[in-house]
Write an enzyme that holds these catalytic residues in place. Sequence first.
Site, mmCIF file in Angstrom:
data_model
loop_
_atom_site.group_PDB
_atom_site.id
_atom_site.type_symbol
_atom_site.label_atom_id
_atom_site.label_comp_id
_atom_site.label_asym_id
_atom_site.label_seq_id
_atom_site.Cartn_x
_atom_site.Cartn_y
_atom_site.Cartn_z
ATOM 1 C CE LYS A 26 -7.548 12.125 27.717
ATOM 2 N NZ LYS A 26 -8.237 13.187 26.981
ATOM 3 N NE ARG A 96 -8.558 15.630 30.121
ATOM 4 C CZ ARG A 96 -7.339 15.211 30.448
ATOM 5 N NH1 ARG A 96 -7.166 14.465 31.530
ATOM 6 N NH2 ARG A 96 -6.308 15.509 29.694
ATOM 7 N N GLY A 105 -4.933 17.199 21.117
ATOM 8 C CA GLY A 105 -5.390 18.576 20.940
ATOM 9 C C GLY A 105 -6.503 18.762 19.924
ATOM 10 C CG MET A 107 -11.795 15.463 19.323
ATOM 11 S SD MET A 107 -12.473 13.832 19.446
ATOM 12 C CE MET A 107 -11.156 12.932 20.186
ATOM 13 N NE ARG A 350 -1.061 11.398 24.667
ATOM 14 C CZ ARG A 350 -1.733 12.501 24.418
ATOM 15 N NH1 ARG A 350 -3.026 12.468 24.188
ATOM 16 N NH2 ARG A 350 -1.130 13.665 24.392
ATOM 17 C CG HIS A 471 9.540 12.769 -15.782
ATOM 18 N ND1 HIS A 471 10.516 13.706 -15.557
ATOM 19 C CD2 HIS A 471 10.141 11.706 -16.354
ATOM 20 C CE1 HIS A 471 11.663 13.224 -16.004
ATOM 21 N NE2 HIS A 471 11.463 12.017 -16.495
ATOM 22 C CB SER A 796 7.327 -7.073 -13.353
ATOM 23 O OG SER A 796 7.537 -6.015 -12.458
ATOM 24 C CB CYS A 863 8.678 -2.795 -11.177
ATOM 25 S SG CYS A 863 7.852 -2.841 -12.766
ATOM 26 C CE1 TYR A 883 10.309 -7.814 -8.749
ATOM 27 C CE2 TYR A 883 10.331 -10.179 -9.128
ATOM 28 C CZ TYR A 883 10.276 -8.889 -9.620
ATOM 29 O OH TYR A 883 10.191 -8.656 -10.965
HETATM 30 C C1 PEP Z 1 4.428 1.122 -14.266
HETATM 31 O O1 PEP Z 1 3.690 1.452 -15.175
HETATM 32 O O2 PEP Z 1 4.018 0.828 -13.139
HETATM 33 C C2 PEP Z 1 5.878 1.073 -14.487
HETATM 34 C C3 PEP Z 1 6.691 0.625 -13.546
HETATM 35 O O3 PEP Z 1 6.353 1.576 -15.645
HETATM 36 P P1 PEP Z 1 6.539 3.137 -15.926
HETATM 37 O O4 PEP Z 1 6.351 3.868 -14.644
HETATM 38 O O5 PEP Z 1 7.915 3.293 -16.465
HETATM 39 O O6 PEP Z 1 5.478 3.407 -16.937
#
Ligand code: PEP
Length: 905
Positions: A26, A96, A105, A107, A350, A471, A796, A863, A883
């Site tokens: 501000k 202010r 909002g 503060m 802003r 899961h 990976s 992954c 990747y």
């Molecule tokens: C991991 O452990 O990050 C993975 C990709 O394998 P999972 O989640 O199947 O154990």
Amino acid sequence: MGKGVYTFGGNRNEGSASMRNLLGGKGCNLAEMAGLGIPVPPGFTLTTEQCGAYYTNGRQLAEELKAEVLAALKWLEGVRGCGFGATENPLLLSVRSGARVSMPGMMDTVLNLGLNDQTVQALERASGNPRFAWDSYRRFITMYSNVVLNVEHALFEAELERAKERLGKHQDTDLSAEDWKKLVSAFKEIVLEETGKAFPQEPMEQLWGAIRAVFESWNTARAITYRRLNRIPDDWGTGVNVQSMVFGNMGDDCGTGVAFTRDPATGERLFYGEYLINAQGEDVVAGIRTPQPITRSQAEGTGLKSLEEAMPDSFKELDATCQRLEQHFKDMQDIEFTIERGKLFLLQTRNGKRTAMAGIRIAIDLVDEGLIDSKTALKRIDADSLSQLLAPVFDPKEKDRLRKEGHLLTKGLNAGPGAATGRIALTAEQAEKMAPEGPVVLVRVETSPEDISGMVASQGILTARGGMTSHAAVVARGMGKPCVCGASAIQIDLTRGIVKVGDHELKGGQDWISIDGSTGEVFAGKLSAHPSEVNQVLVDGRLKVEDSELYQRFAKIMRWSHEAKRMKVRTNADTPHDAAVARAFGAEGIGLCRTEHMFFEGDRIIAVREMILASDTEGRKKALAKLLPMQREDFEGIFTAMNGLPVNIRLLDPPLHEFLPQDEAGQKEMAEVIGVDLGTVERRVAQLHEFNPMMGHRGCRLGITFPEIIRMQVRAIAEAALNVAAKGIKAVPEIMVPLIGTVRELAYTKTEMLDEIAQVNKERGTQFACPMGTMIEIPRAAITSDKIAAEAEFFSFGTNDLTQMGFGFSRDDAGTFLPEYVGKKILEDDPFQSLDQEGIGELVRISCEKGRSARPGIKLGVCGEHGGDPRSVVFFHKVGLDYVSCSPYRVPIATLAAAQAALEQ
Ligand code: PEP
Ligand code: MG
């Protein structure tokens, strides 16, 4: 500590927009506007550094700071030609807050400061408007008492209501000077009663009190929560803006309001806002009076008078000023203004907050208008917010109605974005049975791999336990299904077939429930949801590209991102359908195909169980022979969907007991189907029981003890690749070994795999070969990566397990204490959601370095779930991964995040 106070406006403008960190948003923008010659009431800013100093100084204002404030005040009096506390022509102030980033909002603010029993009379004389003077005084007493003296606002409200009733008046604007005068006395009585002290009459005492209160408001519970949710560091502090008052409540030629230069909900380029005649700022937001629209077009059909009509000259100036501010800041602006006797003042500007949809539209429009380039546009979009664009949505009005009617049951973790509504199914079988009859929401304590088919059959998944990488959450996100996890208020009584939340009792198989996986909300009852436009174009093909502007914008952002990023973005997919969806979203390959998910489909589970029950290698081989053609067919489907792109297939990972039914009914059924006695099944289940299955007989350990399992899988991969190649499809498989701790595990497994491939080649007269590598999921593997790289053509990072093993936190149980860890700031974030860069990230970095030292050019990817988390993606870019891989519906998010990471460097 440097200079503590900076003036703005008037004849001494000491700040600018570049001083945001020091002056707060501000403060720096007020100075910037003043520098542009835009009418801003002059004032001064106490720096954000002073907020920290206030706390280290035992919550006291330092004498040096007070001296600077007094000097600035003197300057301000000179500029305005009036005196603070003067009994002729008094200077009044607004005080202010203003941090580096706006915390709307969160503060505190005090207006009309400097009024007391004398100055109110002086104001009366100076303005020739007694009603205005006493109205301002009562506002000041209310605000100051609430913010500085902690007197409840409602006490004043109630007194005002009683007065209105007595006087037979409805609107605040109906009250006369005399009415307000009496209320001022009553308000002062309330203060005396509540605090034991008279309302402070000394203007300097008022000013010090207000400054202290703004610093204190940095640490209110709501400000702290807001900072946590928005990742704003606690030590940034707030600035304090002390500004001379201009008045929107002096009569009908005055007013005040807020405006956006573009629609914050849709992003459409239209001037948009609300205002009130004869009012001060708080009236607009407090909802006491209904604000009126700014523009004529906005007012159409409302019967309300727009500012454009009521004050055409002020409107024109406001419109022009806002356009100028937008051009100057090169972004949509959210401004506050006041009109005092026909003269316009800007009180704030802003960059405006906006929805994901508006964010994308504005970014693209600004590029088209030549204000910014596409790289700047990409940097401005919150990558995570793209999930809002892909997720099915509830009608917000319907949601509001259910909330008002008391049907909001509870809130859990917003684990999978999107809206789902359906009748409650309490088991996977029930879900499958009910699904043909209409939409179903699967409600479980927690889900297991056995529930997959039930999850597929459901619109959404709700669990009472489990965190963001449980899961249910992982699988639901993978499927793009809305999911709310860890809704611990929910009790599931399977024997009575009911779900209980507080006083609500819902019947499984019958009652409706609605979950919003974007917010974590759970409602009793039915809400209408529909797929996002982007999905209608890309996934169902129900909508044509040319009919969806939203999709066209989304596609443009994706195109720009692909041009800007360095890392590839792959997907985690186990079925041809998921692979195709991810490819439509721009995935450049599969980074993880979890083969175990294929084992649960249809009749396969019977063969899998036969294999597990087999007492010797021969028996196992017989069962595996049944699985081979099914697995081969799976891979053919995936290779076909990903034609020409790499497909990284992981060998079987979970402990075998996950494939066996744990309850007696399931075991009986299994015994019958397979043709063994119940005792055999029970014994095998007991035998396979593990105390710590996550650290048990799983991953590469399965293939080392039962090589025939991975031989079957490798054969299926090789044969599938050769089969589709015969049809002109280019399969690019990579085979990945899970849960390696030492290089010898990998070496052993590779020998088995290479031997099986050699057999296939011999049988077929072919020369199939493919890269073989490993997941890095165990700290030992990370720190011996130079050795492992001798055998691995790629790594990976399985950051789910690496986090689990690195922290020693169970992925499935950590939900019971992690929220407290985050709440108590032991951890900044849930490390399963956003990579712990300092620790687990360091393991990744070391592994990359050692891997590359032993095998230059080794392919590196990730992954784990972190592959779809924008902040983690930036980290992976920095350590030089090739990747990231994430669930199909997060591919666009990771793509944008990868582009942002590349642009940041
Ligand atoms: C991991 O452990 O990050 C993975 C990709 O394998 P999972 O989640 O199947 O154990
Ligand atoms: Mg793993």
